[in-house]
Design an enzyme around this catalytic site. Structure first.
Site, PDB file in Angstrom:
ATOM      1  N   SER D  94     -19.898  54.583  69.969  1.00 56.13           N
ATOM      2  CA  SER D  94     -18.543  54.753  69.438  1.00 56.13           C
ATOM      3  C   SER D  94     -17.956  53.479  68.831  1.00 56.13           C
ATOM      4  O   SER D  94     -16.878  53.520  68.243  1.00 56.13           O
ATOM      5  CB  SER D  94     -17.604  55.321  70.509  1.00 56.13           C
ATOM      6  OG  SER D  94     -17.234  54.323  71.415  1.00 56.13           O
ATOM      7  N   LYS D 137      -8.777  55.701  75.735  1.00 51.16           N
ATOM      8  CA  LYS D 137      -8.877  54.613  74.764  1.00 51.16           C
ATOM      9  C   LYS D 137      -7.507  54.296  74.161  1.00 51.16           C
ATOM     10  O   LYS D 137      -7.145  53.135  73.977  1.00 51.16           O
ATOM     11  CB  LYS D 137      -9.861  54.989  73.657  1.00 51.16           C
ATOM     12  CG  LYS D 137     -11.324  55.005  74.097  1.00 51.16           C
ATOM     13  CD  LYS D 137     -12.210  55.574  72.995  1.00 51.16           C
ATOM     14  CE  LYS D 137     -13.683  55.351  73.325  1.00 51.16           C
ATOM     15  NZ  LYS D 137     -14.565  55.954  72.303  1.00 51.16           N
TER      16      LYS D 137
END
Ligand SMILES: [Ca+2]
Ligand SMILES: [Ca+2]
Ligand SMILES: [Ca+2]
Ligand SMILES: [Ca+2]
Ligand SMILES: [Ca+2]
Ligand SMILES: [Ca+2]
Ligand SMILES: [Ca+2]
Ligand SMILES: [Ca+2]
Ligand SMILES: [Ca+2]
Ligand SMILES: [Ca+2]
Ligand SMILES: [Ca+2]
Ligand SMILES: [Ca+2]
Lengths: 191, 191, 191, 191, 191, 191
Positions: D94, D137
């Site tokens: 990611s 996140k």
């Protein structure tokens, strides 16, 4: 497989191995091709045997002049050392002098006397160190039709372990330096 | 997959394998490309089979002149040896002479006779060493439509294990040197 | 992710994968950069899939002329083959023809028809070998909006396993050589 | 460590990570030195993250012209990508778009806007693939003082999971191609 | 071993380590030889410490001009970084600034002040990140006769953990950038 | 094997080892061949001993001028360091000064005094660090016929552990820098 060759050959020496199931003979084959100094080692060799081959090769490189070998071989030849049978694991340092002999034979084109079997660790200076299993190795050499055995000076005391019937029909050479091995095993003249 | 090819081809030889579930045929494919002497080995090959391929290649390099091959191939070609089927693990030294044959075919552009299957370990000098499972290998070759079998001289005694019905319809060649294999398996003329 | 592309692209082919949880589609991406012939393989690929990519590349190199590709690409390009999604492990040989297609597309700049999904192991000579899970792969291709399936000739018998409703809306091509795949999947003209 | 930078910098991008103990921010640092195209990856990166960096680099190489980068950088620069803190293991795909951004910044000398955090897998063609843990996140980015979040288009539906109080003070950009990321994150002019 | 040096030296910096049995001092030795840019790392270093050394080196390379170092050192010098005692395993990123200091000292020939011990992770841009075990490290530095401690700004709060008797006889410098370390630790003039 | 040599030799130094079954002597052999700076390490050496050899070599390279060695040896010689007996595992840093001595002897062609055994870790700057097992090592050196022992200054206190009968017939040199070792162990003049 394992019987003595029918004529003297270049680049193939007969070693004596000692395994859990007794002694055995093995062939050390050396092949040279135009190349750039790569060393290839095959035949399911363990790490100690691979290091033994590298040590044998460095010894031969450092003595190239004395052995009548063009020292530049390490730049323009690839060297392949193979030990049949490819599926049988092999290890240990005791093929040292056999590898030296096969290398010098291949590089000098002097044939190896086919009736000789040999065993002994070699150091970087060519000293020959003692090995184990001399009795079993000798019996296996005898079975394979070999008549001459080269082994380390420091194994001389082990000869009493070998049955007298076998001892009598074999010739033994006890050596402490690899140059003695080459004098015994190689033909004088190139093929 | 595994049936005999429909015409003679370059760079593809048929080997005979022996697995836990019986015999099988396999194709050794060799592909050459302009390059710099890299050797690539694929097909889920075990270490012994990879060493067997390296030994076969060194043998071919050392005999390039005798085989009518330009010895410089090792500098200007990349060689890829692949053994389909890619997910099936393969190992052992018995594809040695099959790899030699596929290599020489690809390098000399002489086609391989499609009706031949072969099995045998090869040494650095081209000696052909005995293998296991001749019976199972032969039956599988027969099933795959092959009519000629090349196998090691030292396996000659194992032929009695093969059912007579199969033995009668197959031609056997027992060889002790890889050059005999090439004479039997390769067409005379280049494509 | 996994839906058919919205236009024909260069260097991206759609493969069909078969996992423990069913079929899936995957993209094989090929990127070329000025370089020196390095091959990079990413996307959490297993050893068999990496060997499959090496085999696909050697096949393309050996047929460069026939595919209208400048054979020197292997000296002045670096090739990167990536398979998203990067955290998902992938393995097996069945992406062989998909990798061939993506490579030839990238090297020849001919786009790949976006409605096609494909599966099949490829050998060094371009033979297409059968694969597993055709039913699951086909259903997943259908779900992803693909309309044409390329698969191995030797899988033709497996088509009866696919539900008729799906079979009727898909076009199937059964191939035995990678060149057939390229004729079906690539646009005629370069972009 | 982990707070937003005090001024826009070259070669340092802020990524958003998702660990077993929640979200975190991380810095992707890129350093260029005169060299010969070596890529170094440090920071206790797992295999997937290393492959992600290789993919990001190949993407940047293949688009060098479009990004105003001298394509020859791969021959005369060594590239080091480091992710502090060096003792903390990091993995996953990611950080893909973050690595692309740090690379293009370092190579083009365009600073990165310091208030932006980003997350998204990148493919070899620059497609942005969805990631996990967007909520965690985002919260961590907010804690670290970031005000703008770039994330994959395919994660747009996950925004409802983020507390409204946080969602309101952050600006979100949902992207499907890495070029959108660069337009959002890089300053127009070189330093 | 571990006592402060008796005079300022080139290429040897004193770091502070934190092990399961308490703090310790260690020497980072850097040796340069004519060569071709090889980096050797010895002293039973773990992967994180090796990456820390690579990061330190890339930082020094990227700042060569600012440090008065001929940037071409990476092409014509081999660099060996050794950490005695060779049998003691060492790991972690906290020797980062010590490695930077030893490298710049060796490359610029400026001696390192022998009374200084230091600890701190370094990033690719020279940022100094906090470390663990400041108390134990400081006590060990004191025992070894060091009088000045360089440590990360972000560890400033940990100073309260150190016994006042020790704190009073030591000088502390809290730094956030590796350039501050070099200004504190290196002599002005070359030897 | 293990007895003192019968004459002073070039490139072979005697070290003292300490194993689970007591002390032992070992020979460090160095062989040089025309080459390109490759270092080969054989004799079943563990990682710490290999790093010790690399450290010894870097020390010798960095001091080549002071040792009267042509500094270019690292470009035109291959160096092989071997420790017989090849099947016996060896590890640890205590052969450091022995390796330095064998290397300088081989490179300067000055023979090593055969009656000397030595033990001591060496750092990159030539500092000699203390070792373990001095008593056992000394007894084994005595048994092997050696008369002079070189060991680290920091082991001076351990001499009280050695039986007085042995202590009286041996000469001890306690050193803190590798240059002292060379002055003690090497003959003045080249062979
Ligand atoms: Ca045998
Ligand atoms: Ca005995
Ligand atoms: Ca089969
Ligand atoms: Ca039988
Ligand atoms: Ca998927
Ligand atoms: Ca079926
Ligand atoms: Ca953190
Ligand atoms: Ca959701
Ligand atoms: Ca210590
Ligand atoms: Ca605290
Ligand atoms: Ca011994
Ligand atoms: Ca004591």
């Amino acid at each position: 497989y394992g019987l003595a060759e029918t004529e003297n050959q270049i680049g193939v020496a007969t070693g004596l191995a000692y395994t859990t199931v007794g002694g055995d003979t093995l062939q050390i084959e050396v092949s040279l091709s135009a190349g750039s100094g790569k060393l290839q080692l095959t035949g399911k060799l363990g790490d100690v045997m691979k290091e033994s081959a590298q040590t044998a090769l460095s010894y031969v490189r450092s003595k190239a002049d004395e052995f009548g070998i063009d020292a530049s071989f390490y730049e323009n030849k690839d060297i392949h050392i193979h030990v049949p049978e490819g599926a049988v694991p092999k290890d240990g340092p005791s093929a040292g002098i056999t590898i030296v002999t096969a290398l010098v034979s291949a590089l000098s084109k002097r044939p190896i006397k086919r009736e000789i079997g040999m065993t002994g660790e070699v150091t970087l200076r060519g000293r020959v160190l003692p090995i184990g299993g001399l009795k079993e190795k000798t019996l296996s050499a005898h079975r394979a039709g070999l008549t001459t055995i080269i082994c380390p000076k420091d194994n001389e005391r082990d000869i009493e372990d070998i049955p007298e019937s076998v001892r009598e029909v074999l010739t033994f050479h006890f050596v402490s330096d690899a140059q003695e091995v080459l004098q015994l095993a190689l033909e004088e003249t190139k093929k």
